[in-house]
Design a protein around this motif. Structure first.
Motif, PDB file in Angstrom:
ATOM      1  N   ASP A 249       0.320  -1.574  -0.221  1.00  0.00           N
ATOM      2  CA  ASP A 249      -0.627   0.035   0.215  1.00  0.00           C
ATOM      3  C   ASP A 249       0.615   1.262   0.140  1.00  0.00           C
ATOM      4  OD1 ASP A 249      -2.135   1.186   0.356  1.00  0.00           O
ATOM      5  OD2 ASP A 249      -3.145   1.068   2.006  1.00  0.00           O
ATOM      6  N   ARG A 250       0.118   2.123   0.034  1.00  0.00           N
ATOM      7  CA  ARG A 250       1.465   3.611   0.364  1.00  0.00           C
ATOM      8  C   ARG A 250       0.669   4.360   1.141  1.00  0.00           C
ATOM      9  NH1 ARG A 250       5.328   5.324  -3.083  1.00  0.00           N
ATOM     10  NH2 ARG A 250       4.541   6.933  -4.044  1.00  0.00           N
TER      11      ARG A 250
ATOM     12  N   HIS B  84       0.695   8.377   3.071  1.00  0.00           N
ATOM     13  CA  HIS B  84       0.768   9.833   3.299  1.00  0.00           C
ATOM     14  C   HIS B  84       1.612  10.138   3.925  1.00  0.00           C
ATOM     15  CE1 HIS B  84       0.685  14.077   1.805  1.00  0.00           C
ATOM     16  NE2 HIS B  84       0.356  14.104   2.246  1.00  0.00           N
TER      17      HIS B  84
ATOM     18  N   TYR C 145       8.156   9.199  -4.862  1.00  0.00           N
ATOM     19  CA  TYR C 145       7.753   9.812  -3.117  1.00  0.00           C
ATOM     20  C   TYR C 145       6.158  10.911  -3.336  1.00  0.00           C
ATOM     21  CZ  TYR C 145      11.575   6.631  -2.025  1.00  0.00           C
ATOM     22  OH  TYR C 145      12.439   5.490  -2.037  1.00  0.00           O
TER      23      TYR C 145
ATOM     24  N   THR D 146       4.795  10.908   0.010  1.00  0.00           N
ATOM     25  CA  THR D 146       3.861   9.583   0.125  1.00  0.00           C
ATOM     26  C   THR D 146       5.248   7.878   0.156  1.00  0.00           C
ATOM     27  OG1 THR D 146       2.922  10.099  -0.666  1.00  0.00           O
ATOM     28  CG2 THR D 146       2.603   7.579  -1.270  1.00  0.00           C
ATOM     29  N   SER D 147       4.926   7.362   1.336  1.00  0.00           N
ATOM     30  CA  SER D 147       6.518   6.135   1.368  1.00  0.00           C
ATOM     31  C   SER D 147       5.307   4.407   1.469  1.00  0.00           C
ATOM     32  CB  SER D 147       6.536   5.980   2.690  1.00  0.00           C
ATOM     33  OG  SER D 147       7.547   7.026   2.708  1.00  0.00           O
ATOM     34  N   ASP D 148       6.422   3.570   0.237  1.00  0.00           N
ATOM     35  CA  ASP D 148       5.239   2.451   0.439  1.00  0.00           C
ATOM     36  C   ASP D 148       5.717   1.712   1.817  1.00  0.00           C
ATOM     37  OD1 ASP D 148       6.026   2.323  -2.739  1.00  0.00           O
ATOM     38  OD2 ASP D 148       7.790   2.656  -1.779  1.00  0.00           O
TER      39      ASP D 148
END
Length: 258
Positions: A198-199, A201, A236, A245-247
């Motif tokens: 997912d991502r 924020h 990102y 935004t990260s994984d």
């Protein structure tokens, strides 16, 4: 000085004073991963569960209604105090707290039915050793659920992520790539059942204020973001205010019954 001891001191120093900030953090208090965690724990009403690196306790609070008992386990005594008080405030009576490191768990073999961990492992000194400990304290057939920020794996993207993470939080060790996680789980003798991504924020000002990142390091992060390549900015989703935004990844595994 022993490396592990000094790293433990760094983690305690970084997180002790920020314990209340993590309890109120929207990033930690909500998310699709917590909803999925609750769903995965259906049918575990009598289970004994360990929340490894519990932080402010959000995963413990999510798990508690679905299992018999929860042990919230963390290196930071102040985090554990926040968890205990929040559990009382919420009227949750089946959460206890224990202090210690992930690499050496003070529990008997095959003590738990479920072990979970959320947004903690990137601070651990030795993830491989910790996963061997997870297997040791888990009953045969027991369930493991890990949730964490992950590196995309590509060197360019990886270097950016690790750099801004360590500038923001000096206790950071590594956001591992999915392949690194799967290798460590397998080496520990845990059987992967499901992997989902997912991502996440992250709003910049709250992200740095949670760790009380010193202003010169905040400025360094912003400079790195502003000088980043188009590939990094695009992956990102770096915004003008620094938000990005990260994984993230959730791994569901079991201890073999053999």
């Amino acid at each position: 000085m022993n490396t592990r001891t000094s790293h433990q001191q760094s983690v305690e120093r970084q997180f002790g004073d920020q314990a209340s900030a993590y309890l109120s953090s929207a990033v930690h208090a909500q998310g699709n991963d917590l909803k999925k965690l609750a769903a995965l724990l259906q049918g575990q009403s009598g289970a004994r569960l360990l929340d490894l690196g519990c932080g402010a306790g959000h995963a413990s609070f999510t798990a508690a209604p679905h299992v018999g008992d929860v042990v919230a386990y963390d290196l930071s005594a102040q985090m554990l105090q926040v968890v205990a008080q929040a559990a009382r405030d919420k009227g949750i009576g089946n959460i206890s707290t224990t202090q210690g490191v992930a690499e050496s768990l003070p529990f008997d073999d095959q003590h738990f039915d479920v072990v979970i961990s959320r947004y903690s492992a990137h601070h651990w000194h030795d993830v491989g050793q910790s996963l061997h400990e997870v297997k040791r304290v888990l009953k045969p057939g027991g369930l493991v659920i890990f949730m964490d920020v992950v590196s995309p794996g590509h060197p360019l993207l990886d270097v950016h992520l690790q750099t801004v993470e360590i500038l923001r939080d000096t206790s950071h060790v590594r956001d591992y790539a999915p392949g690194e996680w799967l290798t460590r789980f397998t080496e520990a003798g845990l059987v992967i059942r499901e992997v989902t991504s997912d991502r996440l924020h992250l709003e910049f000002s709250s992200w740095v204020s949670r760790m009380r990142t010193p202003e010169p390091l905040v400025a360094a992060i912003r400079m790195i973001q502003q000088q980043a390549s188009d590939d990094v900015i695009r992956h990102y989703e770096i915004q003008p205010d620094g938000s990005f935004t990260s994984d993230i990844m959730m791994i569901v595994a079991t201890r073999d019954t053999l």
